[in-house]
Motif scaffolding. Structure first.
Motif, PDB file in Angstrom:
ATOM      1  N   VAL A   4       0.807  -1.223   0.000  1.00 37.48           N
ATOM      2  CA  VAL A   4       0.000   0.000   0.000  1.00 37.48           C
ATOM      3  C   VAL A   4       0.842   1.275   0.000  1.00 37.48           C
ATOM      4  CG1 VAL A   4      -1.718   1.335   1.308  1.00 37.48           C
ATOM      5  CG2 VAL A   4      -2.057  -1.109   0.922  1.00 37.48           C
ATOM      6  N   PRO A   5       1.881   1.405   0.833  1.00 42.53           N
ATOM      7  CA  PRO A   5       2.650   2.660   0.806  1.00 42.53           C
ATOM      8  C   PRO A   5       3.255   2.982  -0.572  1.00 42.53           C
ATOM      9  CG  PRO A   5       3.162   1.431   2.788  1.00 42.53           C
ATOM     10  CD  PRO A   5       2.330   0.534   1.924  1.00 42.53           C
ATOM     11  N   LEU A  40      -8.792  -0.019  -2.059  1.00 43.64           N
ATOM     12  CA  LEU A  40      -8.318   0.900  -3.081  1.00 43.64           C
ATOM     13  C   LEU A  40      -9.452   0.981  -4.084  1.00 43.64           C
ATOM     14  CD1 LEU A  40      -6.074   2.436  -4.747  1.00 43.64           C
ATOM     15  CD2 LEU A  40      -5.572   0.205  -5.762  1.00 43.64           C
ATOM     16  N   SER A  41      -9.904   2.193  -4.407  1.00 44.17           N
ATOM     17  CA  SER A  41     -10.991   2.392  -5.367  1.00 44.17           C
ATOM     18  C   SER A  41     -10.458   3.149  -6.569  1.00 44.17           C
ATOM     19  CB  SER A  41     -12.127   3.211  -4.746  1.00 44.17           C
ATOM     20  OG  SER A  41     -12.579   2.621  -3.568  1.00 44.17           O
ATOM     21  N   GLU A  61     -10.182   8.808 -10.909  1.00 35.95           N
ATOM     22  CA  GLU A  61     -10.101   9.034  -9.461  1.00 35.95           C
ATOM     23  C   GLU A  61      -9.468   7.812  -8.799  1.00 35.95           C
ATOM     24  OE1 GLU A  61     -13.097  10.919  -6.237  1.00 35.95           O
ATOM     25  OE2 GLU A  61     -13.889   9.161  -7.284  1.00 35.95           O
ATOM     26  N   VAL A  62      -8.579   8.065  -7.834  1.00 35.57           N
ATOM     27  CA  VAL A  62      -7.921   7.008  -7.075  1.00 35.57           C
ATOM     28  C   VAL A  62      -8.095   7.332  -5.600  1.00 35.57           C
ATOM     29  CG1 VAL A  62      -5.744   5.809  -6.599  1.00 35.57           C
ATOM     30  CG2 VAL A  62      -6.191   6.708  -8.903  1.00 35.57           C
ATOM     31  N   LEU A  63      -8.763   6.445  -4.881  1.00 33.69           N
ATOM     32  CA  LEU A  63      -8.985   6.639  -3.448  1.00 33.69           C
ATOM     33  C   LEU A  63      -8.465   5.434  -2.683  1.00 33.69           C
ATOM     34  CD1 LEU A  63     -12.663   7.954  -3.566  1.00 33.69           C
ATOM     35  CD2 LEU A  63     -10.589   9.315  -3.292  1.00 33.69           C
ATOM     36  N   THR A  64      -7.824   5.696  -1.555  1.00 30.87           N
ATOM     37  CA  THR A  64      -7.320   4.619  -0.709  1.00 30.87           C
ATOM     38  C   THR A  64      -7.835   4.835   0.701  1.00 30.87           C
ATOM     39  OG1 THR A  64      -5.292   4.611  -2.020  1.00 30.87           O
ATOM     40  CG2 THR A  64      -5.236   3.409   0.037  1.00 30.87           C
ATOM     41  N   ASP A  65      -8.554   3.839   1.217  1.00 30.48           N
ATOM     42  CA  ASP A  65      -9.002   3.906   2.614  1.00 30.48           C
ATOM     43  C   ASP A  65      -7.796   3.742   3.541  1.00 30.48           C
ATOM     44  OD1 ASP A  65     -11.667   4.043   1.791  1.00 30.48           O
ATOM     45  OD2 ASP A  65     -11.938   1.876   1.913  1.00 30.48           O
ATOM     46  N   PRO A  66      -7.844   4.369   4.711  1.00 26.75           N
ATOM     47  CA  PRO A  66      -6.745   4.149   5.664  1.00 26.75           C
ATOM     48  C   PRO A  66      -6.744   2.699   6.163  1.00 26.75           C
ATOM     49  CG  PRO A  66      -8.390   5.675   6.555  1.00 26.75           C
ATOM     50  CD  PRO A  66      -8.839   5.293   5.188  1.00 26.75           C
ATOM     51  N   LEU A  67      -5.557   2.172   6.358  1.00 25.03           N
ATOM     52  CA  LEU A  67      -5.410   0.814   6.867  1.00 25.03           C
ATOM     53  C   LEU A  67      -5.727   0.792   8.364  1.00 25.03           C
ATOM     54  CD1 LEU A  67      -2.109  -0.225   5.098  1.00 25.03           C
ATOM     55  CD2 LEU A  67      -4.420  -0.963   4.528  1.00 25.03           C
ATOM     56  N   VAL A  68      -6.277  -0.313   8.799  1.00 34.80           N
ATOM     57  CA  VAL A  68      -6.547  -0.518  10.216  1.00 34.80           C
ATOM     58  C   VAL A  68      -5.276  -1.126  10.825  1.00 34.80           C
ATOM     59  CG1 VAL A  68      -7.982  -1.753  11.867  1.00 34.80           C
ATOM     60  CG2 VAL A  68      -8.992  -0.880   9.756  1.00 34.80           C
TER      61      VAL A  68
END
Length: 140
Positions: free
Chosen positions: A57-58, A117-118, A129-136
């Protein structure tokens, strides 16, 4: 004589249509290499059930600008088939890739609230559009 006048009247329109089709299929760009991103490991972890995507992810978010205007086929070649796909009005669609294990790892891969990741694709079939939810955070 009729065939000549037909071609003279419509010939320019046919050429314009062909040129437009060429432009539409030429839209977007091939994806460059994303520094530090292990695409093979990402693709080998569908639905993120083995928690291997978290490591990627990073690097992916750091290079997410490279994903804009990429074609859907190139995204699929890089990331694999989406874990979920949503079709929107017209020709728009959204690809979802899970980033961590969640309920999507249960039988039938039911939709999950796990981080994703959307990637939204516009009418031309390129990423808009690129969106990434924060990781838990993981609990040791």
């Amino acid at each position: 004589m009729i065939s000549r006048s037909f071609s003279g009247i419509f010939g320019g329109h046919v050429m314009a249509i062909l040129a437009g089709c060429t432009l539409l299929t030429g839209c977007g760009h091939a994806l460059p290499q994303l520094p530090g991103f292990d695409a093979a490991a990402w693709r080998a972890d569908p639905y993120a059930c083995h928690d291997q995507r978290r490591v990627a992810v990073p690097a992916l978010t750091q290079s997410k600008e490279n994903l804009y205007e990429a074609r859907a086929d190139d995204v699929t070649a890089l990331l694999g088939p989406p874990d979920e796909e949503e079709l929107r009005a017209g020709t728009e669609k959204v690809y979802y890739y899970y980033l961590q294990p969640g309920t999507q790892c249960n039988a039938h891969h039911a939709r999950s609230g796990a981080p994703c990741l959307s990637l939204r694709f516009g009418p031309l079939g390129t990423v808009t559009e690129v969106l990434t939810d924060p990781l838990v955070p993981t609990v040791p």
